[in-house]
Scaffold this motif. Structure first.
Motif, PDB file in Angstrom:
ATOM      1  N   PHE A 178       0.821  -1.212   0.000  1.00  0.00           N
ATOM      2  CA  PHE A 178       0.000   0.000   0.000  1.00  0.00           C
ATOM      3  C   PHE A 178       0.854   1.260   0.000  1.00  0.00           C
ATOM      4  CE2 PHE A 178       0.923  -0.327   4.475  1.00  0.00           C
ATOM      5  CZ  PHE A 178       0.898   0.982   4.943  1.00  0.00           C
ATOM      6  N   VAL A 179       2.083   1.181   0.532  1.00  0.00           N
ATOM      7  CA  VAL A 179       2.973   2.343   0.516  1.00  0.00           C
ATOM      8  C   VAL A 179       3.331   2.706  -0.924  1.00  0.00           C
ATOM      9  CG1 VAL A 179       5.213   3.227   1.266  1.00  0.00           C
ATOM     10  CG2 VAL A 179       3.877   1.744   2.778  1.00  0.00           C
ATOM     11  N   PHE A 180       3.586   1.696  -1.750  1.00  0.00           N
ATOM     12  CA  PHE A 180       3.906   1.931  -3.151  1.00  0.00           C
ATOM     13  C   PHE A 180       2.693   2.454  -3.911  1.00  0.00           C
ATOM     14  CE2 PHE A 180       7.215  -0.835  -1.678  1.00  0.00           C
ATOM     15  CZ  PHE A 180       8.344  -0.427  -2.367  1.00  0.00           C
ATOM     16  N   VAL A 181       1.506   1.999  -3.512  1.00  0.00           N
ATOM     17  CA  VAL A 181       0.284   2.525  -4.126  1.00  0.00           C
ATOM     18  C   VAL A 181       0.147   4.014  -3.830  1.00  0.00           C
ATOM     19  CG1 VAL A 181      -2.245   2.463  -4.073  1.00  0.00           C
ATOM     20  CG2 VAL A 181      -0.951   0.328  -4.088  1.00  0.00           C
ATOM     21  N   LEU A 182       0.404   4.411  -2.577  1.00  0.00           N
ATOM     22  CA  LEU A 182       0.284   5.818  -2.203  1.00  0.00           C
ATOM     23  C   LEU A 182       1.319   6.670  -2.931  1.00  0.00           C
ATOM     24  CD1 LEU A 182      -0.387   5.563   1.648  1.00  0.00           C
ATOM     25  CD2 LEU A 182      -2.035   5.857  -0.209  1.00  0.00           C
ATOM     26  N   ILE A 183       2.539   6.170  -3.052  1.00  0.00           N
ATOM     27  CA  ILE A 183       3.561   6.914  -3.808  1.00  0.00           C
ATOM     28  C   ILE A 183       3.150   7.013  -5.271  1.00  0.00           C
ATOM     29  CG2 ILE A 183       5.960   6.862  -4.593  1.00  0.00           C
ATOM     30  CD1 ILE A 183       6.714   5.553  -1.958  1.00  0.00           C
ATOM     31  N   MET A 185      -1.505  13.238  -0.799  1.00  0.00           N
ATOM     32  CA  MET A 185      -1.141  12.043  -0.058  1.00  0.00           C
ATOM     33  C   MET A 185      -2.053  11.826   1.139  1.00  0.00           C
ATOM     34  SD  MET A 185       1.298  10.646  -1.706  1.00  0.00           S
ATOM     35  CE  MET A 185       1.814   9.450  -0.514  1.00  0.00           C
ATOM     36  N   VAL A 186      -2.369  12.901   1.859  1.00  0.00           N
ATOM     37  CA  VAL A 186      -3.239  12.777   3.032  1.00  0.00           C
ATOM     38  C   VAL A 186      -4.618  12.281   2.624  1.00  0.00           C
ATOM     39  CG1 VAL A 186      -4.437  14.048   4.845  1.00  0.00           C
ATOM     40  CG2 VAL A 186      -2.018  14.486   4.422  1.00  0.00           C
ATOM     41  N   LEU A 187      -5.181  12.907   1.602  1.00  0.00           N
ATOM     42  CA  LEU A 187      -6.520  12.519   1.156  1.00  0.00           C
ATOM     43  C   LEU A 187      -6.514  11.108   0.583  1.00  0.00           C
ATOM     44  CD1 LEU A 187      -9.431  13.340   0.812  1.00  0.00           C
ATOM     45  CD2 LEU A 187      -8.840  14.407  -1.383  1.00  0.00           C
ATOM     46  N   GLY A 188      -5.520  10.795  -0.239  1.00  0.00           N
ATOM     47  CA  GLY A 188      -5.439   9.462  -0.825  1.00  0.00           C
ATOM     48  C   GLY A 188      -5.270   8.385   0.230  1.00  0.00           C
ATOM     49  N   ALA A 189      -4.441   8.653   1.235  1.00  0.00           N
ATOM     50  CA  ALA A 189      -4.227   7.676   2.308  1.00  0.00           C
ATOM     51  C   ALA A 189      -5.507   7.444   3.100  1.00  0.00           C
ATOM     52  CB  ALA A 189      -3.112   8.156   3.228  1.00  0.00           C
ATOM     53  N   GLY A 217       3.041   3.781   7.480  1.00  0.00           N
ATOM     54  CA  GLY A 217       3.293   3.626   6.048  1.00  0.00           C
ATOM     55  C   GLY A 217       2.907   4.851   5.250  1.00  0.00           C
ATOM     56  N   ALA A 218       1.760   5.442   5.586  1.00  0.00           N
ATOM     57  CA  ALA A 218       1.314   6.654   4.883  1.00  0.00           C
ATOM     58  C   ALA A 218       2.268   7.815   5.140  1.00  0.00           C
ATOM     59  CB  ALA A 218      -0.094   7.019   5.329  1.00  0.00           C
ATOM     60  N   ALA A 219       2.778   7.914   6.368  1.00  0.00           N
ATOM     61  CA  ALA A 219       3.727   8.977   6.683  1.00  0.00           C
ATOM     62  C   ALA A 219       5.019   8.810   5.882  1.00  0.00           C
ATOM     63  CB  ALA A 219       4.027   8.973   8.180  1.00  0.00           C
ATOM     64  N   VAL A 220       5.513   7.586   5.815  1.00  0.00           N
ATOM     65  CA  VAL A 220       6.742   7.318   5.047  1.00  0.00           C
ATOM     66  C   VAL A 220       6.519   7.604   3.566  1.00  0.00           C
ATOM     67  CG1 VAL A 220       8.349   5.516   4.321  1.00  0.00           C
ATOM     68  CG2 VAL A 220       7.604   5.632   6.696  1.00  0.00           C
ATOM     69  N   ALA A 221       5.367   7.177   3.035  1.00  0.00           N
ATOM     70  CA  ALA A 221       5.062   7.429   1.621  1.00  0.00           C
ATOM     71  C   ALA A 221       4.952   8.920   1.344  1.00  0.00           C
ATOM     72  CB  ALA A 221       3.751   6.721   1.252  1.00  0.00           C
ATOM     73  N   GLY A 222       4.330   9.654   2.259  1.00  0.00           N
ATOM     74  CA  GLY A 222       4.195  11.100   2.075  1.00  0.00           C
ATOM     75  C   GLY A 222       5.538  11.803   2.079  1.00  0.00           C
ATOM     76  N   LEU A 223       6.401  11.427   2.996  1.00  0.00           N
ATOM     77  CA  LEU A 223       7.726  12.040   3.053  1.00  0.00           C
ATOM     78  C   LEU A 223       8.532  11.730   1.797  1.00  0.00           C
ATOM     79  CD1 LEU A 223       8.674  11.338   6.786  1.00  0.00           C
ATOM     80  CD2 LEU A 223       8.086  13.542   5.767  1.00  0.00           C
ATOM     81  N   ALA A 224       8.443  10.485   1.330  1.00  0.00           N
ATOM     82  CA  ALA A 224       9.183  10.099   0.128  1.00  0.00           C
ATOM     83  C   ALA A 224       8.684  10.856  -1.094  1.00  0.00           C
ATOM     84  CB  ALA A 224       9.061   8.595  -0.097  1.00  0.00           C
ATOM     85  N   SER A 225       7.361  10.994  -1.216  1.00  0.00           N
ATOM     86  CA  SER A 225       6.790  11.699  -2.367  1.00  0.00           C
ATOM     87  C   SER A 225       7.131  13.183  -2.326  1.00  0.00           C
ATOM     88  CB  SER A 225       5.273  11.505  -2.394  1.00  0.00           C
ATOM     89  OG  SER A 225       4.945  10.147  -2.539  1.00  0.00           O
ATOM     90  N   LEU A 273      11.944  -2.194   7.693  1.00  0.00           N
ATOM     91  CA  LEU A 273      12.157  -2.136   9.139  1.00  0.00           C
ATOM     92  C   LEU A 273      10.823  -2.024   9.877  1.00  0.00           C
ATOM     93  CD1 LEU A 273      15.246   0.258   9.296  1.00  0.00           C
ATOM     94  CD2 LEU A 273      15.218  -2.226   9.535  1.00  0.00           C
ATOM     95  N   VAL A 274       9.912  -1.201   9.345  1.00  0.00           N
ATOM     96  CA  VAL A 274       8.587  -1.068   9.956  1.00  0.00           C
ATOM     97  C   VAL A 274       7.850  -2.402   9.917  1.00  0.00           C
ATOM     98  CG1 VAL A 274       6.324   0.035   9.747  1.00  0.00           C
ATOM     99  CG2 VAL A 274       8.398   1.388   9.426  1.00  0.00           C
ATOM    100  N   HIS A 275       7.928  -3.073   8.775  1.00  0.00           N
ATOM    101  CA  HIS A 275       7.278  -4.376   8.618  1.00  0.00           C
ATOM    102  C   HIS A 275       7.816  -5.385   9.630  1.00  0.00           C
ATOM    103  CE1 HIS A 275       5.964  -8.112   6.644  1.00  0.00           C
ATOM    104  NE2 HIS A 275       7.199  -8.529   6.771  1.00  0.00           N
ATOM    105  N   THR A 276       9.136  -5.440   9.786  1.00  0.00           N
ATOM    106  CA  THR A 276       9.743  -6.387  10.724  1.00  0.00           C
ATOM    107  C   THR A 276       9.315  -6.094  12.159  1.00  0.00           C
ATOM    108  OG1 THR A 276      11.671  -6.608   9.271  1.00  0.00           O
ATOM    109  CG2 THR A 276      11.927  -7.305  11.553  1.00  0.00           C
TER     110      THR A 276
END
Length: 245
Positions: free
Chosen positions: A63-68, A135-139, A182-190, A210-213
């Motif tokens: 879902f992180v890749f979807v948001l990006i 990103m906020v709205l999409g997430a 995940g949404a926060a990481v995707a937003g920062l990356a985008s 790392l988050v997943h683990t």
């Protein structure tokens, strides 16, 4: 399976089919090589999944890749990223062989969620149009649909007659922290990539691993603690019954 559950699955499948028709008619990738690379990484991320306690379903970092994708790619490309991830998540290393209807429904769900998140996030008025707002709205749209309105939770509620509110609350309790980070990481990356630099956006992969683990370890620990508490309660009941004799 009761008729309402069958009808619901048919409705979601029909919506997903309509979305794919739109994708086919509008398919025109700006950079096919860039899309193929991102799609491959997104499907790989889908293999890193976590089974939710009490549910016969999983979540993954796809879902992180979807948001990006909302910021970096077109509608058709983003939908295919979600669809490809759904298929890998449903078929890769499952405890039991999934039924075709399960794979179909999961793929349809993520297709509809991705399409809705893309359309609504890109419908922001011109004055508010920014990567952050998108990103906020999409997430928000993706999380709400994925955890409740267009998910396995409704099918379970219809098939087993269990309260939808309780099921959704339980699912939301487990998934919300994962989706939030995940949404926060995707937003920062985008935002860092300014919607154009794919290399910067791909730096999200190690962070989400790392988050997943950590989250997988958290769920295992919570389940073990719950088992321990139940065991202790059972022992206390047995001890009380023995004293009563």
């Amino acid at each position: 399976m009761p008729s309402p559950a069958k009808a619901y699955i048919a409705m979601i499948t029909a919506l997903a089919s309509a979305v794919l028709v739109v994708v086919t008619s509008r398919w025109n990738p700006e950079n096919l090589g860039r899309f193929v690379l991102f799609f491959a990484l997104a499907t790989l991320a889908s293999a890193m999944k976590i089974r939710l306690p009490g549910f016969k379903t999983t979540i993954s970092i796809n879902f992180v890749f979807v948001l990006i994708g909302l910021a970096l790619f077109s509608f058709g490309e983003t939908v295919l990223i979600g669809l490809g991830g759904a298929l890998v998540q449903s078929l890769w290393k499952t405890r039991s062989r999934p039924k075709p209807v399960q794979v179909l429904f999961n793929a349809a769900c993520l297709t509809v969620c991705t399409a809705a998140a893309f359309w609504i996030s890109h419908a922001i008025p011109a004055g508010l149009n920014s990567v952050a707002a998108m990103m906020v709205l999409g997430a928000c749209v993706y999380v709400v649909l994925n955890t409740g309105l267009v998910s396995l939770v409704i099918v379970i509620a219809l098939a087993e007659g269990r309260p939808l509110r309780d099921l959704w609350s339980s699912c939301y309790e487990w998934t919300f922290p994962y989706f939030l980070v995940g949404a926060a990481v995707a937003g920062l990356a985008s935002a860092a990539s300014h919607g154009t630099n794919l290399g910067v956006a791909l730096l999200v992969a190690p962070a989400m691993y790392l988050v997943h683990t950590y989250y997988r370890m958290h769920i295992v620990r919570a389940v073990l603690e719950n088992i321990s508490n139940v065991s202790q309660e059972s022992e206390a009941v047995l001890a009380g019954a023995s004293r009563g004799r």
